[in-house]
Design an enzyme around this catalytic site. Structure first.
Site, PDB file in Angstrom:
ATOM      1  N   GLU A   1       9.309   1.279  10.995  1.00 14.57           N
ATOM      2  CA  GLU A   1      10.362   2.296  10.836  1.00 14.57           C
ATOM      3  C   GLU A   1       9.669   3.633  11.000  1.00 14.57           C
ATOM      4  OE1 GLU A   1      13.357   1.507  10.618  1.00 14.57           O
ATOM      5  OE2 GLU A   1      13.441  -0.470   9.686  1.00 14.57           O
TER       6      GLU A   1
ATOM      7  N   GLU B   1      10.048  16.063  15.088  1.00 18.81           N
ATOM      8  CA  GLU B   1      10.791  15.951  13.840  1.00 18.81           C
ATOM      9  C   GLU B   1      10.294  17.061  12.902  1.00 18.81           C
ATOM     10  OE1 GLU B   1       9.721  12.248  12.051  1.00 18.81           O
ATOM     11  OE2 GLU B   1      11.742  11.935  11.308  1.00 18.81           O
TER      12      GLU B   1
ATOM     13  N   CYS C   1      13.614  10.446   7.538  1.00 20.44           N
ATOM     14  CA  CYS C   1      13.498  10.141   8.965  1.00 20.44           C
ATOM     15  C   CYS C   1      14.866  10.088   9.634  1.00 20.44           C
ATOM     16  CB  CYS C   1      12.725   8.856   9.186  1.00 20.44           C
ATOM     17  SG  CYS C   1      13.299   7.542   8.156  1.00 20.44           S
TER      18      CYS C   1
ATOM     19  N   LYS D   1       0.886  -1.179   0.000  1.00 23.85           N
ATOM     20  CA  LYS D   1       0.000   0.000   0.000  1.00 23.85           C
ATOM     21  C   LYS D   1       0.918   1.221   0.000  1.00 23.85           C
ATOM     22  CE  LYS D   1      -1.878   3.001   1.934  1.00 23.85           C
ATOM     23  NZ  LYS D   1      -1.623   4.393   1.519  1.00 23.85           N
TER      24      LYS D   1
HETATM   25  P1  ADP Z   1       2.977  11.019   6.706  1.00 21.36           P
HETATM   26  O1  ADP Z   1       2.338  11.813   7.793  1.00 21.36           O
HETATM   27  O2  ADP Z   1       4.389  11.314   6.507  1.00 21.36           O
HETATM   28  O3  ADP Z   1       2.193  10.980   5.437  1.00 21.36           O
HETATM   29  P2  ADP Z   1       1.891   8.541   7.537  1.00 21.36           P
HETATM   30  O4  ADP Z   1       2.339   7.636   8.622  1.00 21.36           O
HETATM   31  O5  ADP Z   1       0.625   9.256   7.754  1.00 21.36           O
HETATM   32  O6  ADP Z   1       3.060   9.538   7.256  1.00 21.36           O
HETATM   33  O7  ADP Z   1       1.772   7.736   6.158  1.00 21.36           O
HETATM   34  C1  ADP Z   1       2.624   6.671   5.798  1.00 21.36           C
HETATM   35  C2  ADP Z   1       1.808   5.613   5.102  1.00 21.36           C
HETATM   36  O8  ADP Z   1       0.816   5.140   5.989  1.00 21.36           O
HETATM   37  C3  ADP Z   1       1.070   6.079   3.852  1.00 21.36           C
HETATM   38  O9  ADP Z   1       1.062   5.017   2.917  1.00 21.36           O
HETATM   39  C4  ADP Z   1      -0.314   6.341   4.371  1.00 21.36           C
HETATM   40  O10 ADP Z   1      -1.338   6.232   3.397  1.00 21.36           O
HETATM   41  C5  ADP Z   1      -0.462   5.222   5.357  1.00 21.36           C
HETATM   42  N1  ADP Z   1      -1.473   5.437   6.396  1.00 21.36           N
HETATM   43  C6  ADP Z   1      -1.967   6.605   6.862  1.00 21.36           C
HETATM   44  N2  ADP Z   1      -2.859   6.375   7.848  1.00 21.36           N
HETATM   45  C7  ADP Z   1      -2.947   5.029   7.997  1.00 21.36           C
HETATM   46  C8  ADP Z   1      -3.679   4.145   8.852  1.00 21.36           C
HETATM   47  N3  ADP Z   1      -4.522   4.617   9.765  1.00 21.36           N
HETATM   48  N4  ADP Z   1      -3.488   2.828   8.710  1.00 21.36           N
HETATM   49  C9  ADP Z   1      -2.634   2.350   7.795  1.00 21.36           C
HETATM   50  N5  ADP Z   1      -1.899   3.112   6.971  1.00 21.36           N
HETATM   51  C10 ADP Z   1      -2.055   4.434   7.062  1.00 21.36           C
END
Ligand code: ADP
Length: 502
Positions: free
Chosen positions: A273, A405, A307, A195
């Site tokens: 990570e 961060e 990161c 994903k």
């Molecule tokens: P950022 O804030 O840098 O976008 P995220 O942790 O929100 O970092 O996003 C990293 C990944 O996790 C992306 O692929 C995002 O679509 C996905 N993501 C965001 N929210 C969720 C969730 N609740 N469960 C699973 N994946 C998620």
């Protein structure tokens, strides 16, 4: 008469160059086929440098994700029985195609992430190296025979693939975060449902086109694209599905903690990570020029959106003025702009949320007494999401930039006097991903490297990540390791077989 024709060089924008490119896909990839969302919904992906829509990708939901999980589960039945040599061949084919298509992949990375083309090429080179490394490492997933305390018994230990792996990846390294996870999972004998981040789905899909050409059997590797709105549902399904054996996630600490909870019901294998808050310490014995060079690499790669980026600089009083002056001069010389232009070094931030976060953190620091030596504001002349490379001094630990961060082109500098003080300040955080320090005192090097509470330590080096080394953090920065043989272990379990009555 001899006529000299002159042509004016016209730079063709990347989205026009890419329109005809076979790697730019607008469908997701499940069970070896290019598919739309069952709902037929799509979401738009924009170029952060210009705000232009690059294209659309399927806005998949749990129904599509279930389809991908089912495909990966069916494929696992046979993929787990392939020999290491066969898996090595598939991975090598994939790697060779990535090398052949490096330039096209880099252009897609720049277009959707905004990073300068030269950095995008670097990312593809780095991302490819994981697939190369794991194509070799798969043949060295060794078992053991342990001496038994019972004479007529043998203790055999075998490594087996865990099963279907759910891989959730971020936008800051749209290529490398996929290859680092999928390369290891496939090498171990797992199948994958990936994903990718909603900001950068096209790089993931380009990698699927190459996986398809590399000949991976149907269902071994799948990509489910979705908008931000559908990401939690898909994430939850991957965590809860009994057909998924493990999750590997790179992203925010907030989402990582949520996935940790969701995985607990099925006691799923989990690799996380998460965010860092890297200290970058410069001791008085350091080669200051080398420290400045390391600081620039660590801080400004991908506009500070990594990161492992140095987040807090600690500089010993004796060399403070010299370091700050040299670093500030380098920062003033950085070229900001659209990453498509050849000599640009700093691109835009990825999206509005990120821009607002950086703006707010800098305003918070300034309101609490931080001094702005350079930058400190947006750069709207380049575009809506550009932020000026910034240096803040007189930082205090009650400012948000100390504990959060920044994920942007902002350098925060503290002055310190003693080694003890520097280590205590560096460790005064819940995070523990990377840490850096510069010193030419060999005893200090061993002392500080041991005391820093981080998973990765750069000594006289600002950029340390490589396929051969284990990448990962301690404290709230995560669980498990990626890259190196440790990265494969995350996708295997140990099976003990007792051969009795021999
Ligand atoms: P950022 O804030 O840098 O976008 P995220 O942790 O929100 O970092 O996003 C990293 C990944 O996790 C992306 O692929 C995002 O679509 C996905 N993501 C965001 N929210 C969720 C969730 N609740 N469960 C699973 N994946 C998620």
């Amino acid at each position: 008469m001899f006529v000299v024709k002159t042509f004016r060089f016209v730079q063709v924008p990347l989205n026009l160059q890419l329109r005809t490119m076979h790697l730019l896909k607008n469908k997701a990839y499940i069970n070896g086929e290019w598919v739309s969302a069952r709902s037929d919904k799509v979401f738009e992906v924009t170029n952060p440098a210009t705000g232009e829509v690059i294209g659309t990708a399927p806005d998949m939901d749990v129904v599509d994700a279930q389809h991908a999980i089912d495909s990966a589960s069916r494929a696992f039945a046979t993929w787990q029985d392939t020999t290491a040599k066969e898996r090595s061949r598939y991975l090598r084919n994939w790697f060779d195609l990535m090398v052949k298509n490096l330039e096209s992949l880099a252009k897609i990375v720049t277009l959707e992430s905004g990073k300068p083309l030269v950095e995008a090429r670097g990312e593809v080179f780095y991302g490819n190296s994981f697939v190369e490394f794991f194509s070799e490492e798969t043949r060295r997933i060794q078992g053991e025979i342990i001496p038994s305390p019972v004479a007529n018994r043998k203790i055999l230990v075998e490594k087996q693939p865990i099963g279907v792996a759910g891989l959730i990846t971020p936008w800051n390294f749209p290529h490398a975060m996929i290859t680092r996870k999928a390369g290891a999972a496939l090498a171990a004998g797992c199948t994958c449902v990936i994903k990718p981040a909603e900001d950068t789905p096209f790089t993931a899909l380009a990698l699927m086109e190459l996986a398809h050409e590399a000949g991976f059997p149907k269902g071994v590797v799948n990509v489910v694209t979705s908008s931000r709105g559908n990401a939690p549902g898909i994430g939850n399904l991957l965590c809860q599905s009994p057909l998924v054996a493990g999750i590997s996630f790179t992203g925010s600490t907030q989402v990582g903690k949520l996935l940790y909870k969701q995985c607990s019901s099925g006691i799923k294998r989990l690799g996380l990570e998460l965010g860092g808050n890297a200290p970058f310490i410069v001791y008085k014995s350091a080669d200051v020029d080398s420290a400045v060079k390391g600081a620039m690499g660590s801080k400004f790669r991908n506009c500070g959106q990594t990161c492992v980026a140095a987040n807090r600089f600690f500089v010993q009083s004796d060399i403070y003025d010299s370091f700050v002056e040299k670093l500030t001069n380098e920062i003033k010389a950085l070229k900001i702009g659209n990453g498509e232009e050849p000599d640009v070094q700093v691109g835009p931030l990825i999206n509005q949320a990120q821009f607002e976060k950086v703006t707010t953190l800098v305003q918070d620091a300034v309101s609490k007494g931080a001094k702005v030596l350079v930058g400190g504001k947006g750069a709207p002349q380049h575009g809506r999401l550009f932020y000026e490379p910034t240096v803040l001094t007189d930082i205090k630990d009650d400012m948000r930039v100390y504990s959060e961060e920044v994920f942007g082109p902002v350098v925060n500098i503290f002055r310190f006097n003693t080694e003890e003080e520097s280590v205590a300040m560096a460790n005064n955080t819940e995070r523990g991903l990377a840490g850096y320090f510069y010193s030419r005192d060999v005893s200090q090097i061993f002392r500080v490297a041991r005391k820093l509470e981080v998973g990765m330590c750069g000594v006289n080096e600002g950029m340390i990540s490589t396929a051969e080394a284990p990448f990962g953090g301690v404290k709230e920065s995560g669980l498990g390791r990626e890259g190196s043989h440790h990265g494969i272990e995350e996708f295997t379990y140990v099976k003990y077989v007792a051969l009795g009555n021999l």
